[in-house]
Design an enzyme around this catalytic site. Structure first.
Site, PDB file in Angstrom:
ATOM      1  N   TYR A   5      -6.376  12.649  15.631  1.00 25.58           N
ATOM      2  CA  TYR A   5      -5.058  13.004  15.103  1.00 25.58           C
ATOM      3  C   TYR A   5      -4.194  13.838  16.044  1.00 25.58           C
ATOM      4  CZ  TYR A   5      -6.513  11.249  10.554  1.00 25.58           C
ATOM      5  OH  TYR A   5      -6.922  10.429   9.528  1.00 25.58           O
ATOM      6  N   HIS A 121      -4.996   6.236  -0.457  1.00 31.98           N
ATOM      7  CA  HIS A 121      -6.235   6.695  -1.091  1.00 31.98           C
ATOM      8  C   HIS A 121      -6.179   6.422  -2.589  1.00 31.98           C
ATOM      9  CE1 HIS A 121      -7.764   8.761   2.487  1.00 31.98           C
ATOM     10  NE2 HIS A 121      -6.536   9.202   2.688  1.00 31.98           N
ATOM     11  N   THR A 156      -4.469   3.150   7.677  1.00 32.07           N
ATOM     12  CA  THR A 156      -4.940   4.068   8.708  1.00 32.07           C
ATOM     13  C   THR A 156      -5.753   5.244   8.157  1.00 32.07           C
ATOM     14  OG1 THR A 156      -2.669   4.926   8.611  1.00 32.07           O
ATOM     15  CG2 THR A 156      -3.229   3.521  10.465  1.00 32.07           C
ATOM     16  N   GLU A 157      -5.831   5.346   6.857  1.00 32.45           N
ATOM     17  CA  GLU A 157      -6.718   6.305   6.181  1.00 32.45           C
ATOM     18  C   GLU A 157      -7.012   5.763   4.798  1.00 32.45           C
ATOM     19  OE1 GLU A 157      -5.662  10.306   5.220  1.00 32.45           O
ATOM     20  OE2 GLU A 157      -5.365  10.897   7.298  1.00 32.45           O
ATOM     21  N   THR A 158      -8.282   5.712   4.448  1.00 37.00           N
ATOM     22  CA  THR A 158      -8.662   5.480   3.066  1.00 37.00           C
ATOM     23  C   THR A 158     -10.131   5.847   2.900  1.00 37.00           C
ATOM     24  OG1 THR A 158      -8.569   3.927   1.209  1.00 37.00           O
ATOM     25  CG2 THR A 158      -9.333   3.043   3.331  1.00 37.00           C
TER      26      THR A 158
END
Length: 220
Positions: A5, A121, A156-158
């Protein structure tokens, strides 16, 4: 592919060495868009020309959703990054990452990116049990693509937390994390980055994180 990040704590060089050894790609990031030039120069120095290992570089993470950055500021920072990275020989993807809600509401973030990069999410919806995580996240990816003119969308996030308070139907536990990850893997064959490898015990909770902010790690 492994996602990082920022550029502090020598993380780019550290992850680059490990990624090369494992034959993996890196999804790198500039965290503070107010310092985009300085962070890009740090990234360029750490990369040392090894751009073939870098798949994507993101400029910011959830800044618009959090209210810490305006859409225009993010778009401007992407432009600065493109100029600096291009001059350094980087030819990979450049994006900004935000929540699926922010991207749907501000498709200009997608237009400034090489693809739509969305964090999604299922846990935070509150109406989705762990086993339904894959279907929920896929539906949000489809909504983002539609809002962004048919652009390819990468999640890109989960993930799913293992500890903390419940959010209605969403209950944190090790078993539920395993169910959520299994659901996500069975739904997506690509275009997804699971969050996250290890618990982030340095993080702080707020009213919207249900006491779970530290506990999304899959390897603990």
């Amino acid at each position: 592919m492994v996602r990082i990040y920022g550029t502090d704590c020598n993380q780019v060089s550290t992850v680059l060495t490990a990624a090369k050894a494992k034959g993996m790609k890196i999804f790198a990031g500039i965290f503070d868009i107010a310092q985009v030039s300085a962070e890009i120069h740090t990234l360029i120095s750490a990369a040392s020309g090894s751009w073939d290992v870098f798949d994507t570089i993101s400029i910011g993470n959830e800044g618009v959703n959090a209210g810490t950055a305006s859409v225009s500021a993010v778009v401007s920072a992407i432009g600065t990054a493109r100029t600096l990275l291009g001059a350094a020989g980087y030819k990979g993807h450049i994006v900004t990452v935000d929540t699926f809600v922010a991207l749907i509401n501000h498709p200009e973030l997608c237009k400034a990116s090489d693809y739509a990069a969305a964090n999604a999410h299922a846990f935070f919806d509150g109406n989705v049990e762990a086993a339904g995580a894959g279907a929920f996240v896929l539906s949000q990816a489809q909504r983002v693509s539609a809002a962004c003119g048919g652009m390819n969308t990468v999640i890109t996030e989960t993930g799913w937390p293992t500890q903390g308070g419940s959010n209605n139907k969403a209950v944190p536990s090790v078993a539920n994390q395993q169910a959520a990850i299994a659901s996500l893997k069975s739904t997506f064959s690509s275009n997804i980055i699971l969050f996250t490898a290890f618990n982030d015990l340095w993080k702080k909770d707020n009213a919207g994180t249900f006491g779970c902010e530290k506990y999304w790690g899959m390897i603990n």
